[in-house]
Design a protein around this motif. Structure first.
Motif, PDB file in Angstrom:
ATOM      1  N   VAL A  14       0.849  -1.154  -0.025  1.00  0.00           N
ATOM      2  CA  VAL A  14       0.096  -0.178   0.131  1.00  0.00           C
ATOM      3  C   VAL A  14       0.876   1.311   0.015  1.00  0.00           C
ATOM      4  N   TYR A  15       1.973   1.208   0.642  1.00  0.00           N
ATOM      5  CA  TYR A  15       2.808   2.523   0.908  1.00  0.00           C
ATOM      6  C   TYR A  15       3.649   2.446  -0.520  1.00  0.00           C
ATOM      7  N   ASP A  16       4.025   1.397  -1.271  1.00  0.00           N
ATOM      8  CA  ASP A  16       4.859   1.414  -2.211  1.00  0.00           C
ATOM      9  C   ASP A  16       4.753   0.002  -3.095  1.00  0.00           C
ATOM     10  N   ALA A  17       4.138   0.061  -4.153  1.00  0.00           N
ATOM     11  CA  ALA A  17       3.589  -1.048  -4.614  1.00  0.00           C
ATOM     12  C   ALA A  17       4.776  -1.868  -5.612  1.00  0.00           C
ATOM     13  N   ASP A  18       5.999  -0.915  -5.743  1.00  0.00           N
ATOM     14  CA  ASP A  18       6.909  -1.669  -6.451  1.00  0.00           C
ATOM     15  C   ASP A  18       7.176  -3.071  -5.749  1.00  0.00           C
ATOM     16  N   PRO A  19       7.425  -4.021  -6.678  1.00  0.00           N
ATOM     17  CA  PRO A  19       7.619  -5.381  -6.026  1.00  0.00           C
ATOM     18  C   PRO A  19       9.140  -5.498  -5.235  1.00  0.00           C
ATOM     19  N   ALA A  20      10.045  -4.965  -5.748  1.00  0.00           N
ATOM     20  CA  ALA A  20      11.413  -4.793  -5.124  1.00  0.00           C
ATOM     21  C   ALA A  20      11.226  -4.040  -3.795  1.00  0.00           C
ATOM     22  N   ALA A  21      10.733  -2.798  -3.805  1.00  0.00           N
ATOM     23  CA  ALA A  21      10.309  -2.280  -2.731  1.00  0.00           C
ATOM     24  C   ALA A  21       9.686  -2.906  -1.519  1.00  0.00           C
ATOM     25  N   VAL A  22       8.600  -3.551  -1.948  1.00  0.00           N
ATOM     26  CA  VAL A  22       7.980  -4.478  -0.966  1.00  0.00           C
ATOM     27  C   VAL A  22       8.658  -5.435  -0.271  1.00  0.00           C
ATOM     28  N   LEU A  23       9.420  -6.099  -1.127  1.00  0.00           N
ATOM     29  CA  LEU A  23      10.341  -7.230  -0.523  1.00  0.00           C
ATOM     30  C   LEU A  23      11.374  -6.585   0.310  1.00  0.00           C
ATOM     31  N   GLY A  24      12.048  -5.486  -0.005  1.00  0.00           N
ATOM     32  CA  GLY A  24      12.743  -4.733   0.611  1.00  0.00           C
ATOM     33  C   GLY A  24      12.520  -4.223   2.129  1.00  0.00           C
ATOM     34  N   ASN A  25      11.189  -3.852   2.070  1.00  0.00           N
ATOM     35  CA  ASN A  25      10.630  -3.464   3.411  1.00  0.00           C
ATOM     36  C   ASN A  25      10.559  -4.760   4.428  1.00  0.00           C
TER      37      ASN A  25
END
Length: 425
Positions: free
Chosen positions: A251-262
């Motif tokens: 929800v915050y950032d839908a970019d897949p790489a960013a999601v897994l980074g979080n």
């Protein structure tokens, strides 16, 4: 002098030998005098019966156990009269026929009925005594008190029943907890068919596999599928944390790489001590493509097995995401991504490694792993296919492995259906 000494020394030796002989003779006589007493007060019950079962002789031990008088038993009762109703039935249908055929029977658990109506659990052994002409004369029976053994068996059964109840309770708890870690139903995505399946390797432990499909802003959808290391409550805690972190991060950032980074940051921060926890996971962002039809999907993988793409033209291949590292191990994990277009008729299968690492029964001992090559052949055989047909085929495949599936397996399939006009082409 020496002769006298020799005689003196030899005399006592002869006396000792004579004394030993006298003591042994006295002991033997004592045994003979007490033979009847030994029979009467033996630590087990003895009785002799005629061939028709009438009691001809019984020792005091058995009479005391049952509270009977000797005069009321000898010649008046049959052995079966001493048994409970159930014991009498077993005696007539099994015990007595076996004794007649084999001439002996031993260690049979029966219950005797005492004069006051109480029951005495016993172990009974009987032997048919024969005369010199080989004809049966009487039956000798030995009865052992089995009350302590029965009490032990009863306690053992009680403990086993409690253990079974506790295992059932834990199994129900594990099943309930497992259900809370998975979405009850997958959301409906317009223009997409979706199907999923979770295979439990054990009913006693909560697994660490998870998946989800959920809407995001601007007409996009997020999906993920992952596998937490380990099993049990600890793995369930990580699974729950991973699921909600992935949803919140998307929800915050839908970019897949960013999601897994979080997610990597959260797990590495929470489990960086002596008990590190990590997972493999693949996250996808689905976006409709109105110009080409179907969907574009961007997948990010953190050490997860590659997804299997099955095309409408009957081909199949993996979507490689090389270099993706496990989530939660390093402070800054490398996340690999790939983007692909799903045209009408295409299907995509995401799976955990419980599928490819299952033991097959094709080899002796079932030690060979199913493997990626076999899964690729499986996909090429299926293509073109649908989401539902893919999941059904995977379920059938897992069933053929039987106990060879020693790890939980989660599978998620998405399919872009063709329009009626496209079906006719």
């Amino acid at each position: 002098m020496s002769k006298t000494d020799d005689e003196g020394r030899s005399g006592p030796q002869q006396d000792e030998g004579q004394t030993d002989d006298l003591e042994f003779s006295a002991f033997s006589a004592l045994l003979e005098d007490n033979a009847e007493d030994l029979y009467e007060h033996a630590p087990c019950g003895y009785l002799s019966t005629l061939l028709d079962g009438r009691i001809a002789k019984v020792n005091t031990t058995l009479l005391d156990w049952l509270g009977h008088q000797r005069a009321d038993v000898i010649g008046r009762k049959h052995f079966s009269d001493l048994l409970t109703v159930g014991g009498r039935l077993y005696h007539e249908t099994h015990f007595a026929p076996t004794l007649r055929m084999q001439g002996e029977i031993s260690g049979i658990a029966l219950e005797l009925k005492a004069a006051d109506g109480t029951r005495l659990p016993v172990l009974v052994s009987s032997t048919v005594q024969k005369g010199s002409d080989g004809e049966p004369l009487l039956i000798r029976t030995t009865v052992f008190d089995a009350r302590e053994r029965r009490a032990y068996e009863t306690e053992l059964l009680r403990a086993r029943k409690e253990a079974d109840q506790e295992r059932d309770r834990l199994r129900a708890l594990a099943t309930t907890l497992q259900k809370t870690l998975l979405p009850p139903t997958l959301v409906n995505v317009p223009g997409l068919d979706v199907s999923a399946y979770y295979h439990l390797a054990s009913d006693d432990e909560v697994g660490g596999d998870f998946y989800d499909l959920f809407p995001l802003a601007s007409g996009t959808w997020g999906l993920f599928l992952g596998d937490v290391c380990g099993k049990g409550a600890a793995a369930a805690a990580v699974t729950s944390l991973a699921r909600y972190t992935l949803r919140a991060a998307a929800v915050y950032d839908a970019d897949p790489a960013a999601v897994l980074g979080n997610l990597n940051t959260v797990l590495n921060h929470e489990y960086h001590g002596t008990d590190p926890r990590f997972c493999t996971v693949v996250f996808g962002l689905l976006t409709p493509n109105p110009d080409r039809g179907g969907f574009d999907i961007t997948l990010a993988s953190g050490g997860h097995p590659p997804a299997l793409l099955m095309r409408a033209d009957g081909t199949a291949d993996f979507l490689p995401t090389p270099g993706g590292q496990l989530i939660g191990v390093l402070p800054d994990a490398h996340i690999a991504t790939t983007t692909v277009h799903l045209a009408p008729g295409d299907s995509l299968l995401l799976h955990t490694d419980g599928l490819t690492e299952a033991h097959t029964h094709a080899t002796r001992g079932g030690k060979e792993r199913y493997g990626d090559d076999a899964l690729l052949d499986f996909g090429r055989t299926l293509a073109p296919t649908t989401a539902a047909d893919t999941i059904n085929a995977v379920r059938d495949l897992l069933d053929t492995f039987g106990t060879g599936v020693d790890d939980d397996t989660a599978v998620l399939a998405i399919h872009v259906p063709r329009t009626p006009s496209e079906e006719q082409q």
